[in-house]
Each structure stands twice: as C-alpha cells, then as structure tokens.
Motif scaffolding. Sequence first.
Motif, PDB file in Angstrom:
ATOM      1  N   ALA A 379     -12.592  -5.119   2.856  1.00 28.90           N
ATOM      2  CA  ALA A 379     -11.274  -5.555   2.415  1.00 28.90           C
ATOM      3  C   ALA A 379     -11.370  -6.427   1.167  1.00 28.90           C
ATOM      4  N   VAL A 380     -12.364  -7.305   1.135  1.00 29.51           N
ATOM      5  CA  VAL A 380     -12.573  -8.151  -0.045  1.00 29.51           C
ATOM      6  C   VAL A 380     -12.829  -7.282  -1.262  1.00 29.51           C
ATOM      7  N   ASP A 381     -13.709  -6.275  -1.112  1.00 32.67           N
ATOM      8  CA  ASP A 381     -14.017  -5.387  -2.235  1.00 32.67           C
ATOM      9  C   ASP A 381     -12.765  -4.667  -2.732  1.00 32.67           C
ATOM     10  N   GLU A 382     -11.938  -4.211  -1.786  1.00 29.24           N
ATOM     11  CA  GLU A 382     -10.741  -3.453  -2.183  1.00 29.24           C
ATOM     12  C   GLU A 382      -9.715  -4.345  -2.860  1.00 29.24           C
ATOM     13  N   VAL A 383      -9.512  -5.529  -2.332  1.00 23.79           N
ATOM     14  CA  VAL A 383      -8.569  -6.454  -2.953  1.00 23.79           C
ATOM     15  C   VAL A 383      -9.022  -6.803  -4.369  1.00 23.79           C
ATOM     16  N   VAL A 384     -10.301  -7.122  -4.517  1.00 23.84           N
ATOM     17  CA  VAL A 384     -10.825  -7.489  -5.841  1.00 23.84           C
ATOM     18  C   VAL A 384     -10.702  -6.315  -6.808  1.00 23.84           C
ATOM     19  N   ARG A 385     -11.023  -5.114  -6.333  1.00 26.03           N
ATOM     20  CA  ARG A 385     -10.906  -3.934  -7.197  1.00 26.03           C
ATOM     21  C   ARG A 385      -9.471  -3.741  -7.665  1.00 26.03           C
ATOM     22  N   ARG A 386      -8.535  -3.860  -6.748  1.00 27.52           N
ATOM     23  CA  ARG A 386      -7.144  -3.587  -7.079  1.00 27.52           C
ATOM     24  C   ARG A 386      -6.553  -4.643  -8.014  1.00 27.52           C
ATOM     25  N   VAL A 387      -6.790  -5.909  -7.757  1.00 27.08           N
ATOM     26  CA  VAL A 387      -6.183  -6.931  -8.623  1.00 27.08           C
ATOM     27  C   VAL A 387      -6.789  -6.900 -10.015  1.00 27.08           C
ATOM     28  N   ASN A 388      -7.996  -6.336 -10.132  1.00 26.99           N
ATOM     29  CA  ASN A 388      -8.639  -6.264 -11.438  1.00 26.99           C
ATOM     30  C   ASN A 388      -8.275  -5.007 -12.221  1.00 26.99           C
ATOM     31  N   THR A 389      -7.698  -4.002 -11.558  1.00 26.53           N
ATOM     32  CA  THR A 389      -7.421  -2.738 -12.258  1.00 26.53           C
ATOM     33  C   THR A 389      -5.991  -2.245 -12.142  1.00 26.53           C
ATOM     34  N   SER A 390      -5.271  -2.599 -11.099  1.00 20.39           N
ATOM     35  CA  SER A 390      -3.950  -2.013 -10.855  1.00 20.39           C
ATOM     36  C   SER A 390      -2.976  -2.321 -11.985  1.00 20.39           C
ATOM     37  N   SER A 391      -2.342  -1.289 -12.509  1.00 17.90           N
ATOM     38  CA  SER A 391      -1.282  -1.506 -13.489  1.00 17.90           C
ATOM     39  C   SER A 391       0.045  -1.811 -12.812  1.00 17.90           C
ATOM     40  N   ALA A 392       0.267  -1.269 -11.603  1.00 19.57           N
ATOM     41  CA  ALA A 392       1.533  -1.493 -10.900  1.00 19.57           C
ATOM     42  C   ALA A 392       1.710  -2.952 -10.510  1.00 19.57           C
ATOM     43  N   LEU A 393       0.667  -3.570  -9.914  1.00 18.43           N
ATOM     44  CA  LEU A 393       0.768  -4.979  -9.534  1.00 18.43           C
ATOM     45  C   LEU A 393       0.894  -5.859 -10.762  1.00 18.43           C
ATOM     46  N   TRP A 394       0.244  -5.460 -11.844  1.00 12.15           N
ATOM     47  CA  TRP A 394       0.289  -6.207 -13.107  1.00 12.15           C
ATOM     48  C   TRP A 394       1.695  -6.173 -13.705  1.00 12.15           C
ATOM     49  N   GLN A 395       2.273  -4.978 -13.784  1.00 13.92           N
ATOM     50  CA  GLN A 395       3.576  -4.845 -14.431  1.00 13.92           C
ATOM     51  C   GLN A 395       4.716  -5.335 -13.537  1.00 13.92           C
ATOM     52  N   GLN A 396       4.654  -5.053 -12.253  1.00 16.22           N
ATOM     53  CA  GLN A 396       5.712  -5.434 -11.325  1.00 16.22           C
ATOM     54  C   GLN A 396       5.278  -6.664 -10.534  1.00 16.22           C
ATOM     55  N   PHE A 397       4.941  -7.720 -11.274  1.00 15.90           N
ATOM     56  CA  PHE A 397       4.420  -8.939 -10.649  1.00 15.90           C
ATOM     57  C   PHE A 397       5.421  -9.516  -9.657  1.00 15.90           C
ATOM     58  N   ALA A 398       4.916  -9.918  -8.508  1.00 16.60           N
ATOM     59  CA  ALA A 398       5.669 -10.534  -7.416  1.00 16.60           C
ATOM     60  C   ALA A 398       6.682  -9.595  -6.774  1.00 16.60           C
ATOM     61  N   PHE A 399       6.786  -8.365  -7.265  1.00 14.47           N
ATOM     62  CA  PHE A 399       7.785  -7.430  -6.745  1.00 14.47           C
ATOM     63  C   PHE A 399       7.137  -6.302  -5.959  1.00 14.47           C
ATOM     64  N   LEU A 400       6.046  -5.746  -6.481  1.00 17.38           N
ATOM     65  CA  LEU A 400       5.261  -4.761  -5.744  1.00 17.38           C
ATOM     66  C   LEU A 400       4.001  -5.428  -5.227  1.00 17.38           C
ATOM     67  N   GLY A 401       3.571  -5.009  -4.046  1.00 16.90           N
ATOM     68  CA  GLY A 401       2.361  -5.569  -3.474  1.00 16.90           C
ATOM     69  C   GLY A 401       1.570  -4.523  -2.716  1.00 16.90           C
ATOM     70  N   ASP A 402       0.252  -4.665  -2.726  1.00 21.35           N
ATOM     71  CA  ASP A 402      -0.586  -3.869  -1.831  1.00 21.35           C
ATOM     72  C   ASP A 402      -0.550  -4.520  -0.448  1.00 21.35           C
ATOM     73  N   VAL A 403      -0.811  -3.731   0.591  1.00 20.63           N
ATOM     74  CA  VAL A 403      -0.740  -4.249   1.959  1.00 20.63           C
ATOM     75  C   VAL A 403      -2.024  -3.914   2.712  1.00 20.63           C
ATOM     76  N   LEU A 404      -2.663  -4.949   3.217  1.00 21.58           N
ATOM     77  CA  LEU A 404      -3.835  -4.811   4.087  1.00 21.58           C
ATOM     78  C   LEU A 404      -3.339  -4.847   5.527  1.00 21.58           C
ATOM     79  N   LEU A 405      -3.576  -3.761   6.250  1.00 20.68           N
ATOM     80  CA  LEU A 405      -3.036  -3.593   7.606  1.00 20.68           C
ATOM     81  C   LEU A 405      -4.159  -3.728   8.628  1.00 20.68           C
ATOM     82  N   ALA A 406      -3.954  -4.573   9.629  1.00 14.48           N
ATOM     83  CA  ALA A 406      -4.944  -4.763  10.692  1.00 14.48           C
ATOM     84  C   ALA A 406      -4.375  -4.268  12.016  1.00 14.48           C
TER      85      ALA A 406
END
Length: 547
Positions: A379-406
């Motif tokens: 999960a740490v690897d995936e979160v770090v990968r996404r926040v470093n590369t995702s254009s959606a989270l970057w452009q739609q800050f605080a509005f779109l989010g990835d979800v880690l489901l347990a």
Amino acid sequence: MPSTEEFEYLVIGAGPAGLQAGYFLARAGRSYLVVESGAAPGTFFTRFPRHRTLISSNKVHTGWDDPELRLRMDWNSLLSEERAPLFTARTPRYFPPADEMVGYLADFAAAHDIAARYDTRLVEITRPDLFEARDQHGNTFRAKRLIVATGVSLPNVPDFEGAELAERYDTVTTDPADFTDQRVLIVGRGNSAFETADNLIETAAVIHVAGAGSLRLAWRTHFVGHLRAVNNNFLDTYQLKTQNAVLDGRVKRIRRDVDGYHVQVVFERVDEVVKEIRYDRVILATGFRFDASIFAPECRPRLTIDDRFPAQTETWESVDVPDLHFAGTITQVRDFKKSTSGFIHGFRYGVRALHRILEQRHHGVDWPTTDLGDQVGAAVDEVVRRVNTSSALWQQFAFLGDVLLAGPDGRLRYAEELPVDHARVAVPRGDFGEVAAHAVITLEYGEDHDAVDPFDVTAGRKSQDDVQGLDGRYLHPVVRVHRGGEIVGEHHMTENLENEWDGEAVHRAPLRAFLESHFGSPVADPPVADSPGADSPGVDSPGVVRA
C-alpha cells in the motif's frame, strides 16, 4: 420527414466534455449519440475567448517521458487509452491561439470516430417515460439518460438599473481603435474583464474596472479561474497611476445622457460612498449562466448559485431529475472557485469518473481496483507511486482521491480517482464490497493557504525535511482513514519543491507507520448500514454549493 431515434445515452454538446463523454461511451460499447448545435466540434472556441488567446497552459517541454506526468502540464488534451491526439502536438505556444482548440477537437472527434450529429439544435426536452429531445427540424432523440455538456451559454446580466444599456463582453467590438480617446468602464473583475481592459490600454483614455469584494489573484488562491497573471498587466497601469483604476464597489445604476453614460458606483472601502462617473462606453464582463429553457417543467433541473448552474449530487446528477447528468464546465458547482472542475484539465477526469459511476450503476461493471494483498508495504508503494505520477489527483486537488480499501480479513485493494464526496457515500453503501475501513488519498493545499502572500519571505516556511510539522501552503499528499463513517486518522506527507514525495526518511517511513497503525492487522469493524445519501434523487449532497 422528421425521424425518431433511441439511445441509451444522449450527450448534448460536442465541446471538450461532450467529446470526452462520447469517447468513453464508445469504448464501453454503449448506445449513444452526441448532438451539437454548431457545424463542428468546439463551436464555443470559435468565439471565445474574445481576444483569441487561451490561458490554459500548454507546456510542451517538461523533461519527462512519462505521459501521465506530462498531463500535469498539459491543460488542453483530452483523455484516451491511445494517448492521442494530444494538444501539445499542435503548437508549442504556452498560451495557444483559441483556433488551435477548434482544430484539436475536430482531430479528436475524427480520430476516435465519435458518433456526433452537428447542426442539431435542441429546442425542447420532455420526459413522458424516456427523455425525448426534439431538434429544430422536428427530429426526436429518445434516451434513457442524458449527459448535458453545453457549458454556460447565456450572458449573466446583473440586475442593477440600466444594465441593459451597456454593451456585453460576448458582442462588443474587440478592435482597440474603436475606443480611441474614450473613457471606458468594464463591469466585472474576472479574466474576461481584465482581458478586455488589457486590449484597450494603448487606445482608451481612461479605463475603470469595477466589481464588489476583494480582487482574487490565481497565483495566491491556486484557483485558476481567479485573475491570472497573463491578464493582470492592467494592475500595473492602475498602481503606477496611468489614468486607469480598479473600483472596489458595485454598480448601482447606469443612465444615458447626451454626453455619454453616467454610472453610480457604491464604493466599499469608503463607507458606502456613492459616486457618479461619466463614461463613453460601458461593457459588462460579468460571466455566463446555464440555459435550462429547453427543459419541460417535468424534467427541468433545479438551479443554484444565483441560478447560474444546475444543482448536482456527488455523481453529477440533477438533485431533482434522476438520470440527468452533467459534464464539463457546469460541474464546477461541486467545487465552486476551489478546484478545477470548470476547466478542461479538471473536468476531463470528472467525465471519466462519471463514466465509471454510470458503468457501475447501470451496467454491472465494477470500478477498477488493484489487489495489493495483505501487506501494508504494498500500500505504501502504491500511494507513493500515485502521488508522484497521477495527473488526476494533481489537477483535481482535494476533489478527486484514490481509495485504499481494507476488507475485514485485512486484504487491501486500491481504487483510483473517485470524487471524494462519492467515496464518502459509495464505500459505506457497499459499492466496493465489504469494507471495514478505507483511506482516501488526495493532493491538497493546506488550510488558509491563500491567507499568506507566498512571496513574502518574512512569513517563513518549515524545512522540507521536517516531519514533525507541516507548513501546508504548498501542494502535498494527504491520507485520511475512515472507519464506521468517521475519519479516524489523518496524515500529511511533507511538501517537496519538486513534488517528489518518495524520500525514505521524510515520506515513506512516516506514511508506513501511519498505515500500519490503521491497517497493520485484520480489521473486524462491520461496514455501516446503507442509508440515503446524495446519490438518492431529490436528496442534496453535502458538496452542493447553495446560493
């Protein structure tokens, strides 16, 4: 002879949002049609902006090979699995000519064979059972669902006395020579107002720009709809006293006399002092509004924010007309003057999320998730990968989010790019199966990020190596853990100048410790019971902005 055709989806408008919706519907094999009143895609951009230069960034040279990262700097391209065509291939201009957008949209529609009907102006939409849209020729289009992507097409004319006497931004001449030696008032303080003012600096004798409230600058607020630096040359001419001025106040009345226009302005910073000023020309640059007039009463969407936009749930659905969805700039009602849903680089991701919502709701297609197993390290690897590369989270800050489901057994799954408000409803409701706890990952600016001048060195900043505290004025990742309908943990990854949140000591280790504290062992809390939410017809969403 008039005809009748039936589809699963009718998309109204062949601008960027309509074409983006058409692309995803086509890829999914859905029955759909895009209808457009103009003769070609992107008719809006044949007229606007009036001075023919876009202010959406077109950064061709980024130094990156990753196409996802490049989309962070490309504000004009639409999304496709083929990653083509791209707007950046058309021109290297950072602020490109508007005609390039017209050409790009035509290229996109042709490349992906979007099913579109042009020169088709809808005159009435009813709903006897399915939606029925009738065009100017009497043809009828029946559809189970509508996606309205028409933008804001009506001028937003203020209600002060004499407003009808003024010229309007959408029709006034753009030739500066027509204003030579004239005194000009521009009502409004957005980019269209200052774009107009900048165009007249060399010819007009006096230019005043009037509007209520504090002037909001995009470089400070991080909202790109506020005044952009490319349009604020006029501010120099005011502050350096070259006959121009910004009037902090509201227009009370316009009257016309033999010597021109006499305008009463109620000034805000001088105890409501009213002053009458003479002008040769008055221009309204007060924005636009959504046109709901073609909808019959039984399916006319409720409007909000001074009746400028359709009120929408967290799935971009009308709050009172089920199966009537919206796409494009009119979806800014969900993050009004906060994030980027009003602009291509924001709503292109919103359209993709809307498509996934519709696929899940109506076609039994689950939202894509990635199985991470039961180890927090993955999960740490995936979160770090996404926040470093995702254009959606970057452009739609605080509005779109990835979800880690347990799950209750501790197994972890990862879903990308949900609207944060939708995750708040959909996960507890069971849209993602049995979930005991989940984390929402966003990129955000800190609270009160716009309260401090970012160029004031006396304000101070925390070190980028400081994991004990957070300045928060710069964009950074935020992870919030939800359990039983409540936020039970919040972690901020410390900011970084290059937006590279992968340092072991300052980024990964603190994130790992946080996630282990919440997901390190199987969690047995049951999911909360299903309950009516913003997704239910007629129920207001927590995020709907009210007038």
